[in-house]
Structure formats: C-alpha cells, structure tokens
Design an enzyme around this catalytic site. Structure first.
Site, PDB file in Angstrom:
ATOM      1  N   ILE A  43     -51.449  70.385 -89.912  1.00  0.00           N
ATOM      2  CA  ILE A  43     -50.089  70.245 -90.439  1.00  0.00           C
ATOM      3  C   ILE A  43     -49.085  70.046 -89.295  1.00  0.00           C
ATOM      4  O   ILE A  43     -48.170  69.219 -89.388  1.00  0.00           O
ATOM      5  CB  ILE A  43     -49.734  71.489 -91.296  1.00  0.00           C
ATOM      6  CG1 ILE A  43     -50.613  71.541 -92.554  1.00  0.00           C
ATOM      7  CG2 ILE A  43     -48.253  71.485 -91.664  1.00  0.00           C
ATOM      8  CD1 ILE A  43     -50.507  72.853 -93.350  1.00  0.00           C
ATOM      9  N   ASN A  90     -44.905  76.549 -86.506  1.00  0.00           N
ATOM     10  CA  ASN A  90     -46.040  76.155 -87.361  1.00  0.00           C
ATOM     11  C   ASN A  90     -47.355  76.796 -86.938  1.00  0.00           C
ATOM     12  O   ASN A  90     -48.216  77.053 -87.778  1.00  0.00           O
ATOM     13  CB  ASN A  90     -46.169  74.625 -87.341  1.00  0.00           C
ATOM     14  CG  ASN A  90     -47.513  74.167 -87.884  1.00  0.00           C
ATOM     15  OD1 ASN A  90     -47.726  74.098 -89.091  1.00  0.00           O
ATOM     16  ND2 ASN A  90     -48.469  73.896 -86.984  1.00  0.00           N
ATOM     17  N   SER A 115     -44.672  79.241 -93.693  1.00  0.00           N
ATOM     18  CA  SER A 115     -45.251  80.401 -94.381  1.00  0.00           C
ATOM     19  C   SER A 115     -46.515  79.946 -95.106  1.00  0.00           C
ATOM     20  O   SER A 115     -47.254  79.087 -94.614  1.00  0.00           O
ATOM     21  CB  SER A 115     -44.205  80.992 -95.333  1.00  0.00           C
ATOM     22  OG  SER A 115     -44.757  82.095 -96.021  1.00  0.00           O
ATOM     23  N   SER A 116     -46.747  80.475 -96.284  1.00  0.00           N
ATOM     24  CA  SER A 116     -47.908  80.096 -97.093  1.00  0.00           C
ATOM     25  C   SER A 116     -47.626  80.481 -98.532  1.00  0.00           C
ATOM     26  O   SER A 116     -46.976  81.509 -98.795  1.00  0.00           O
ATOM     27  CB  SER A 116     -49.151  80.841 -96.606  1.00  0.00           C
ATOM     28  OG  SER A 116     -50.159  80.819 -97.612  1.00  0.00           O
ATOM     29  N   TYR A 122     -53.520  88.169 -93.780  1.00  0.00           N
ATOM     30  CA  TYR A 122     -52.864  86.885 -93.471  1.00  0.00           C
ATOM     31  C   TYR A 122     -51.578  86.747 -94.290  1.00  0.00           C
ATOM     32  O   TYR A 122     -50.509  86.398 -93.752  1.00  0.00           O
ATOM     33  CB  TYR A 122     -53.845  85.748 -93.779  1.00  0.00           C
ATOM     34  CG  TYR A 122     -53.247  84.364 -93.790  1.00  0.00           C
ATOM     35  CD1 TYR A 122     -53.027  83.656 -92.613  1.00  0.00           C
ATOM     36  CD2 TYR A 122     -52.913  83.735 -94.999  1.00  0.00           C
ATOM     37  CE1 TYR A 122     -52.491  82.373 -92.632  1.00  0.00           C
ATOM     38  CE2 TYR A 122     -52.379  82.463 -95.029  1.00  0.00           C
ATOM     39  CZ  TYR A 122     -52.168  81.785 -93.843  1.00  0.00           C
ATOM     40  OH  TYR A 122     -51.637  80.515 -93.873  1.00  0.00           O
ATOM     41  N   LYS A 173     -47.507  86.371 -93.253  1.00  0.00           N
ATOM     42  CA  LYS A 173     -46.618  85.301 -93.717  1.00  0.00           C
ATOM     43  C   LYS A 173     -45.411  85.872 -94.458  1.00  0.00           C
ATOM     44  O   LYS A 173     -44.324  85.284 -94.453  1.00  0.00           O
ATOM     45  CB  LYS A 173     -47.389  84.316 -94.594  1.00  0.00           C
ATOM     46  CG  LYS A 173     -48.434  83.500 -93.814  1.00  0.00           C
ATOM     47  CD  LYS A 173     -47.782  82.665 -92.717  1.00  0.00           C
ATOM     48  CE  LYS A 173     -48.735  81.660 -92.113  1.00  0.00           C
ATOM     49  NZ  LYS A 173     -48.089  80.853 -91.056  1.00  0.00           N
TER      50      LYS A 173
HETATM   51  P1  NAP Z   1     -54.893  74.373 -87.897  1.00  0.00           P
HETATM   52  O1  NAP Z   1     -55.395  73.043 -88.310  1.00  0.00           O
HETATM   53  O2  NAP Z   1     -55.842  75.526 -87.797  1.00  0.00           O
HETATM   54  O3  NAP Z   1     -54.119  74.219 -86.484  1.00  0.00           O
HETATM   55  C1  NAP Z   1     -53.566  75.339 -85.901  1.00  0.00           C
HETATM   56  C2  NAP Z   1     -52.638  74.915 -84.787  1.00  0.00           C
HETATM   57  O4  NAP Z   1     -52.032  76.108 -84.235  1.00  0.00           O
HETATM   58  C3  NAP Z   1     -53.357  74.222 -83.658  1.00  0.00           C
HETATM   59  O5  NAP Z   1     -52.477  73.269 -83.086  1.00  0.00           O
HETATM   60  C4  NAP Z   1     -53.623  75.368 -82.674  1.00  0.00           C
HETATM   61  O6  NAP Z   1     -53.661  74.899 -81.326  1.00  0.00           O
HETATM   62  C5  NAP Z   1     -52.411  76.254 -82.876  1.00  0.00           C
HETATM   63  N1  NAP Z   1     -52.712  77.660 -82.627  1.00  0.00           N
HETATM   64  C6  NAP Z   1     -53.433  78.498 -83.412  1.00  0.00           C
HETATM   65  N2  NAP Z   1     -53.517  79.716 -82.847  1.00  0.00           N
HETATM   66  C7  NAP Z   1     -52.825  79.631 -81.666  1.00  0.00           C
HETATM   67  C8  NAP Z   1     -52.545  80.554 -80.616  1.00  0.00           C
HETATM   68  N3  NAP Z   1     -52.993  81.816 -80.639  1.00  0.00           N
HETATM   69  N4  NAP Z   1     -51.810  80.125 -79.574  1.00  0.00           N
HETATM   70  C9  NAP Z   1     -51.346  78.861 -79.537  1.00  0.00           C
HETATM   71  N5  NAP Z   1     -51.582  77.945 -80.479  1.00  0.00           N
HETATM   72  C10 NAP Z   1     -52.317  78.324 -81.536  1.00  0.00           C
HETATM   73  O7  NAP Z   1     -53.710  74.868 -88.848  1.00  0.00           O
HETATM   74  P2  NAP Z   1     -53.124  74.264 -90.186  1.00  0.00           P
HETATM   75  O8  NAP Z   1     -54.099  74.506 -91.286  1.00  0.00           O
HETATM   76  O9  NAP Z   1     -52.585  72.916 -89.941  1.00  0.00           O
HETATM   77  O10 NAP Z   1     -51.928  75.287 -90.442  1.00  0.00           O
HETATM   78  C11 NAP Z   1     -50.652  75.133 -89.855  1.00  0.00           C
HETATM   79  C12 NAP Z   1     -49.733  76.193 -90.426  1.00  0.00           C
HETATM   80  O11 NAP Z   1     -49.699  76.084 -91.851  1.00  0.00           O
HETATM   81  C13 NAP Z   1     -50.203  77.626 -90.139  1.00  0.00           C
HETATM   82  O12 NAP Z   1     -49.071  78.448 -89.922  1.00  0.00           O
HETATM   83  C14 NAP Z   1     -50.905  78.033 -91.429  1.00  0.00           C
HETATM   84  O13 NAP Z   1     -50.882  79.431 -91.627  1.00  0.00           O
HETATM   85  C15 NAP Z   1     -50.065  77.305 -92.458  1.00  0.00           C
HETATM   86  N6  NAP Z   1     -50.759  77.028 -93.721  1.00  0.00           N
HETATM   87  C16 NAP Z   1     -51.884  76.257 -93.744  1.00  0.00           C
HETATM   88  C17 NAP Z   1     -52.497  75.990 -94.984  1.00  0.00           C
HETATM   89  C18 NAP Z   1     -53.711  75.116 -95.108  1.00  0.00           C
HETATM   90  O14 NAP Z   1     -54.290  75.076 -96.193  1.00  0.00           O
HETATM   91  N7  NAP Z   1     -54.118  74.391 -94.107  1.00  0.00           N
HETATM   92  C19 NAP Z   1     -51.950  76.526 -96.155  1.00  0.00           C
HETATM   93  C20 NAP Z   1     -50.790  77.277 -96.078  1.00  0.00           C
HETATM   94  C21 NAP Z   1     -50.206  77.533 -94.857  1.00  0.00           C
HETATM   95  P3  NAP Z   1     -55.031  74.749 -80.458  1.00  0.00           P
HETATM   96  O15 NAP Z   1     -56.116  74.347 -81.377  1.00  0.00           O
HETATM   97  O16 NAP Z   1     -54.703  73.732 -79.427  1.00  0.00           O
HETATM   98  O17 NAP Z   1     -55.241  76.093 -79.843  1.00  0.00           O
HETATM   99  O1  P7Q Z   2     -57.188  79.379 -99.783  1.00  0.00           O
HETATM  100  C1  P7Q Z   2     -55.967  79.361 -99.559  1.00  0.00           C
HETATM  101  C2  P7Q Z   2     -55.452  79.446 -98.201  1.00  0.00           C
HETATM  102  C3  P7Q Z   2     -56.287  79.652 -97.088  1.00  0.00           C
HETATM  103  C4  P7Q Z   2     -57.703  79.851 -97.116  1.00  0.00           C
HETATM  104  O2  P7Q Z   2     -58.283  80.334 -98.081  1.00  0.00           O
HETATM  105  C5  P7Q Z   2     -58.547  79.644 -95.864  1.00  0.00           C
HETATM  106  C6  P7Q Z   2     -57.782  79.169 -94.628  1.00  0.00           C
HETATM  107  C7  P7Q Z   2     -57.498  77.706 -94.647  1.00  0.00           C
HETATM  108  O3  P7Q Z   2     -58.526  79.504 -93.452  1.00  0.00           O
HETATM  109  C8  P7Q Z   2     -56.499  79.954 -94.604  1.00  0.00           C
HETATM  110  C9  P7Q Z   2     -55.701  79.716 -95.831  1.00  0.00           C
HETATM  111  C10 P7Q Z   2     -54.353  79.583 -95.656  1.00  0.00           C
HETATM  112  C11 P7Q Z   2     -53.558  79.440 -96.762  1.00  0.00           C
HETATM  113  O4  P7Q Z   2     -52.246  79.461 -96.534  1.00  0.00           O
HETATM  114  C12 P7Q Z   2     -54.078  79.318 -98.050  1.00  0.00           C
HETATM  115  C13 P7Q Z   2     -53.189  79.115 -99.158  1.00  0.00           C
HETATM  116  O5  P7Q Z   2     -51.982  78.949 -98.955  1.00  0.00           O
HETATM  117  C14 P7Q Z   2     -53.726  79.136-100.505  1.00  0.00           C
HETATM  118  C15 P7Q Z   2     -55.091  79.255-100.683  1.00  0.00           C
HETATM  119  C16 P7Q Z   2     -55.652  79.277-101.969  1.00  0.00           C
HETATM  120  C17 P7Q Z   2     -54.830  79.210-103.079  1.00  0.00           C
HETATM  121  C18 P7Q Z   2     -53.476  79.089-102.929  1.00  0.00           C
HETATM  122  C19 P7Q Z   2     -52.910  79.054-101.640  1.00  0.00           C
HETATM  123  O6  P7Q Z   2     -51.574  78.955-101.489  1.00  0.00           O
HETATM  124  C20 P7Q Z   2     -50.818  78.970-102.684  1.00  0.00           C
END
Ligand code: NAP
Ligand code: P7Q
Length: 254
Positions: A18, A97, A147-148, A161, A165
């Site tokens: 993201i 982020n 956030s999430s 987690y 958030k």
């Molecule tokens: P991701 O693909 O796991 O990427 C994480 C990013 O954060 C990478 O650029 C990583 O850098 C950096 N990072 C992680 N831990 C770090 C640390 N300790 N120090 C410095 N950099 C760090 O993450 P994503 O899924 O895109 O998620 C981005 C944001 O959206 C997060 O805040 C996550 O909680 C939120 N989110 C994600 C989802 C989802 O479904 N993917 C849903 C809701 C919310 P390096 O790899 O270079 O270390």
């Molecule tokens: O399912 C999610 C979810 C999750 C995960 O389970 C696994 C991951 C990707 O390692 C961490 C994670 C981050 C998230 O923020 C979510 C999430 O937002 C979520 C999930 C399932 C159903 C609804 C959700 O947000 C409304």
C-alpha cells in the site's frame, strides 16, 4: 500541473504494498516523495524508479522503526534528501503507513514480545514521527495515518494488531484538534483486506474467501487505498480533519 505540485511528502513503508502505491500516486500528483523503507532497499529503489518513470521526483529514506533512535534516523535521512533537492528541510505531507502485521495469533497465545513489537512499530513510532514532524511540516500541511478496518470488525486472532491501530486513530483525533490552528489536517484511512503483493494473493481460493468480506466481493487493490490517501493529502480535503476514512470497500457495512 498535478494537485500536489511544489509539495513534498514522506511516506513510511513505501518499499512495497500500500505504501508503494501511495508514494507512486503522490508522485504522479506532482509531489517530491521521500520513499521510506526499513530493510528492502532494492524494493524502495524500485518505487523511486516508478515515480521517476512517471516524470516525478523521489528519493529513498532508510530507517528501521520500532527501535531506539528510529525517528532521529528517519528525519536525518529525509531532511538531508529534501535539502539536497529543494534547499529546505520543510515539507507538506506525512503518511504514516509502515506497519507490522500479524498472520494471526489466538488471543490465548499472544506473547508480550509480539504485543510490544506491534505497538512499537504501529503506535509508538507514528506518535513520535508526528511529534518530530511538527517542527518541519508547513502550515496547511496534511498528516494521514493508516489504520485498519479491524478497529471496527472483530477478529480475535488480530486483537493485538487491532489494538495498535486503535491507538493510531487516537493519534489522528487528538492531533487534529492540536494542529487545526496551523491549518494542518490529520486523518485516519482504514483499509480492509488489500492485495499488497504477498504470495497469498496469488492463490485464487484464498482470494475468493477474502473477497467475501467486502460489499463488492473483491479484495482491494493498493491503488484503491492510495486514491483515498491522495484525497486526504490534497488541497480539496481542507475541511476534513480528525476523520476516519473507510477504505475497506464496504467491509464494515455488515
Ligand atoms: P507490507 O506490504 O507488509 O509493507 C510494509 C511496509 O512497511 C514495507 O515498506 C516495510 O519496509 C515497512 N515496514 C514494516 N515494518 C517496518 C519497520 N519495523 N521499520 C521500518 N519499516 C517497516 O504492508 P501493507 O500490507 O502494504 O500495509 C501497509 C499499511 O496498511 C500497514 O500499516 C498495515 O497495517 C495497513 N493495512 C494493511 C492491510 C492489508 O490487507 N494489506 C489492511 C488494513 C491495513 P521493508 O520491507 O523495507 O522493511
Ligand atoms: O484479515 C484481515 C486483515 C489482516 C490479516 O488477516 C492478515 C495480515 C494481512 O497479515 C494483517 C491484516 C491486516 C488487516 O488490516 C486486516 C484487515 O483489515 C481485515 C482483515 C479481515 C477482515 C476485515 C479486515 O478489515 C476490515
């Protein structure tokens, strides 16, 4: 001319997922982007290259978050990159982020170490990044905290987690009030399940199951979330502060 021309931005965790999509989008809108990463320099440079190939400007910023001295290291690298390119260390847009995620741990099995790591990266680092940013972010600036949807969608194996958030949303609320006199807005953007390029998103059965929770019966693309962040970061979002922006594709509608 993009909506963000002559603006500078810092996007944490922009090497992948993201954060990369947010950095690319802000770059396309004309911002100079600090592409922060923790470990993966090659991936961060790929984000920078994508922004440059779109005609934008960016540079990589390394700092491991959640460890002592993290915020100092982040701003030393970011401000030196800014100074080199603009002659100033001031900037306009901060996107918190970077996040530590958990694959899921049943509440009975969460350890103090796992809990501390989630809070160090997801809650403590963003707080001190915002605190440090106050000295160099310009009046009229924008802060967006990722956030999430899990702060409003119960999933017990993500309780620690989700708690971290919840803290991010408090950060937005209270700093929104504090920074309003400077015209700086502070908002939370909450993604739901979003394709971040991890291998699980290549498994059709897993994707079909994850898609079920959104109202659109799809998993989100990183660009879907980036579009919401780009709005919150834009001049048009001047009258929105302290808000929770749902970027879950309707996952919270029930
Ligand atoms: P991701 O693909 O796991 O990427 C994480 C990013 O954060 C990478 O650029 C990583 O850098 C950096 N990072 C992680 N831990 C770090 C640390 N300790 N120090 C410095 N950099 C760090 O993450 P994503 O899924 O895109 O998620 C981005 C944001 O959206 C997060 O805040 C996550 O909680 C939120 N989110 C994600 C989802 C989802 O479904 N993917 C849903 C809701 C919310 P390096 O790899 O270079 O270390
Ligand atoms: O399912 C999610 C979810 C999750 C995960 O389970 C696994 C991951 C990707 O390692 C961490 C994670 C981050 C998230 O923020 C979510 C999430 O937002 C979520 C999930 C399932 C159903 C609804 C959700 O947000 C409304």
């Amino acid at each position: 001319m993009g909506t963000l021309s002559n603006k500078s931005a810092l996007v944490t965790g922009a090497s992948r997922g993201i954060g990369r999509a947010i950095a690319v989008r802000l770059g396309r809108e004309g911002a100079l982007v600090g592409v922060h990463y923790g470990e993966n320099e090659i991936a961060a440079k790929e984000t920078v290259a994508r922004i440059e190939s779109d005609g934008g400007s960016a540079f990589a910023v390394r700092a491991r978050l959640g460890v002592p001295g993290d915020v100092h290291e982040l701003f030393r690298a970011f401000e030196s990159g800014l100074k080199e390119r603009t002659g100033e260390s001031t900037f306009d847009i901060l996107v918190n982020n970077a996040g530590a995620t958990s694959l899921g741990t049943s509440p009975e099995d969460v350890t103090p170490e796992e809990f501390d790591e989630l809070f160090a990266v997801n809650a403590k680092a963003p707080f001190f990044i915002v605190q440090r940013a106050l000295t160099t972010i310009r009046d009229g600036g924008r802060i967006v905290n990722i956030s999430s949807g899990l702060t409003r969608f119960a999933q017990a194996d993500q309780v620690a987690y989700a708690m971290s958030k919840g803290a991010v949303e408090q950060l937005s609320l209270h700093f929104a009030r504090h920074l309003a006199p400077r015209g700086i807005t502070v908002n939370s953007v909450a993604p739901g399940i979003t394709n971040n390029g991890q291998p699980v998103f290549d498994i059709p059965e897993a994707v079909a199951q994850m898609a079920e929770v959104s109202a659109f019966k799809k998993v989100g693309d990183a660009e879907d979330v980036a579009a919401v962040v780009a709005f919150a970061a834009s001049p048009d979002a001047r009258w929105v502060t302290g808000a929770f922006l749902d970027a879950t594709g309707g996952t919270l509608l029930g």
